[in-house]
Design an enzyme around this catalytic site. Sequence first.
Site, PDB file in Angstrom:
ATOM      1  N   PRO A  16       0.852  -1.193   0.000  1.00  0.00           N
ATOM      2  CA  PRO A  16       0.000   0.000   0.000  1.00  0.00           C
ATOM      3  C   PRO A  16       0.885   1.240   0.000  1.00  0.00           C
ATOM      4  CG  PRO A  16       0.155  -0.871   2.213  1.00  0.00           C
ATOM      5  CD  PRO A  16       0.934  -1.819   1.332  1.00  0.00           C
ATOM      6  N   GLU A  18       0.148   5.310   0.075  1.00  0.00           N
ATOM      7  CA  GLU A  18      -0.830   6.399   0.115  1.00  0.00           C
ATOM      8  C   GLU A  18      -0.494   7.457  -0.934  1.00  0.00           C
ATOM      9  OE1 GLU A  18      -4.245   8.349   1.583  1.00  0.00           O
ATOM     10  OE2 GLU A  18      -3.485   6.317   1.871  1.00  0.00           O
ATOM     11  N   GLN A  77      -6.745  -2.316   3.928  1.00  0.00           N
ATOM     12  CA  GLN A  77      -5.985  -1.934   5.118  1.00  0.00           C
ATOM     13  C   GLN A  77      -6.764  -0.956   5.995  1.00  0.00           C
ATOM     14  OE1 GLN A  77      -2.265   0.670   5.163  1.00  0.00           O
ATOM     15  NE2 GLN A  77      -1.358  -1.361   5.395  1.00  0.00           N
ATOM     16  N   CYS A 107       2.755   3.487   8.838  1.00  0.00           N
ATOM     17  CA  CYS A 107       2.760   4.803   8.201  1.00  0.00           C
ATOM     18  C   CYS A 107       3.539   5.806   9.050  1.00  0.00           C
ATOM     19  CB  CYS A 107       1.335   5.291   7.991  1.00  0.00           C
ATOM     20  SG  CYS A 107       1.254   6.929   7.207  1.00  0.00           S
ATOM     21  N   LYS A 148       1.065  -4.751   9.153  1.00  0.00           N
ATOM     22  CA  LYS A 148       2.317  -4.194   8.670  1.00  0.00           C
ATOM     23  C   LYS A 148       2.876  -3.258   9.732  1.00  0.00           C
ATOM     24  CE  LYS A 148       4.621  -1.934   4.804  1.00  0.00           C
ATOM     25  NZ  LYS A 148       4.493  -1.138   3.565  1.00  0.00           N
ATOM     26  N   ASN A 208      10.091  -6.007   3.787  1.00  0.00           N
ATOM     27  CA  ASN A 208       9.689  -4.852   2.986  1.00  0.00           C
ATOM     28  C   ASN A 208      10.710  -3.746   3.194  1.00  0.00           C
ATOM     29  OD1 ASN A 208       7.443  -2.164   3.402  1.00  0.00           O
ATOM     30  ND2 ASN A 208       7.879  -3.053   1.419  1.00  0.00           N
ATOM     31  N   GLU A 210      13.404  -1.110   0.429  1.00  0.00           N
ATOM     32  CA  GLU A 210      14.628  -1.001  -0.372  1.00  0.00           C
ATOM     33  C   GLU A 210      14.870  -2.195  -1.286  1.00  0.00           C
ATOM     34  OE1 GLU A 210      16.698   1.775  -0.791  1.00  0.00           O
ATOM     35  OE2 GLU A 210      14.973   2.594   0.248  1.00  0.00           O
ATOM     36  N   GLY A 232       7.222  -2.166  -3.052  1.00  0.00           N
ATOM     37  CA  GLY A 232       6.545  -0.874  -3.087  1.00  0.00           C
ATOM     38  C   GLY A 232       7.042  -0.037  -4.248  1.00  0.00           C
ATOM     39  N   ARG A 233       7.875   0.945  -3.936  1.00  0.00           N
ATOM     40  CA  ARG A 233       8.363   1.834  -4.996  1.00  0.00           C
ATOM     41  C   ARG A 233       9.132   1.068  -6.064  1.00  0.00           C
ATOM     42  NH1 ARG A 233      11.787   5.932  -1.739  1.00  0.00           N
ATOM     43  NH2 ARG A 233      12.097   4.030  -0.507  1.00  0.00           N
TER      44      ARG A 233
END
Length: 339
Positions: A16, A18, A77, A107, A148, A208, A210, A232-233
């Site tokens: 996820p 945002e 989530q 977050c 998470k 999770n 890098e 993610g990214r």
Amino acid sequence: MNPFRGSTGLRLLLAPMEGLLDDVLRAALTASGGYDHVVTEFARVSGTLLPERFFRRIAPELRQGSRTEGGTPVHVQLLGSDPACMHDNAARLASLAPAGVDLNFGCPAPTVNRHRGGAALLNEPELLNRIAVAVRAAVPASIPLSAKMRLGIDDAGRTIECAQALSEGGAGTLVVHARTKADGYRPPAHWEWVARIDDAVAVPVVANGEVWSAADWRRCRAVSGVDDVMLGRGAVADPFLAARIRAGRLEQPDAEERAHEWAALLPLIGAFRERVRHKVEAEHAPGRIKQWLHLLARNYPQAQQLFAAIRSLRTLAEVEGALRRHGVPAPAINPPSIA
């Protein structure tokens, strides 16, 4: 010999994010499968019972069996600090039959943390346990519950306590973003802490942070000792990363392979553009398109050129003209596979 090729136990999850990884981008990144499931942006729970339409706005996929158009399961989530309110909202969410429910204790955003949400709770393992117990009680056993978390607020002093509190409270999987709240998104990710958490809990742990390449995943696996990873990214910047990891192709693609991938991405960018145009106001659509292209530019010189061409453009019509000139086609009804 590649020791990871053909691994059947590996789970690949899409994170996820945002303001970035909404249903529009989820549809693009899961067009050909590759992920075991994706997790939505958070639904903030803060003292009220959210209406069903709110959950369907966060996760429009609930209308189609809680799956993306490509068939990938979608977990929704929740973020909040009141166990009773989290229970009630989890029960309402469960009535919509999500593929899974996830709890956000990761977050780092100040606006969220000021209201006791996300990573701000990582000094309170007892509260984390109460939240997990409350949500697990509200959600049928047939719906998976995960959580998470980060390593802590300023340090990892209570990381193990928090992980155990969540697992003992009913979270069946822990995803560990291997940085503290204070670390934000600055490298490195401290994968060694994933190994310590994995040793301390009796539920599966997912790493999770890098993982930008298959080689990063290999290093993460070696340090953390866990196969499973949430991207993610790295996945946004390289839509083929999950497929590459799953296939055990750990070498970086050469220029020829990247060119082939870019050709396959063009229809997906076109479909993404069309979904964005229907979801947001026209004035906001260019920003969404630029956002994805800016990350794609990390791996694709063609994306660098396209981003440079649209960076200063203001209107959607101008951006769409530039996209056409760079080979982005009109969208197909069903976006093609990127496999």
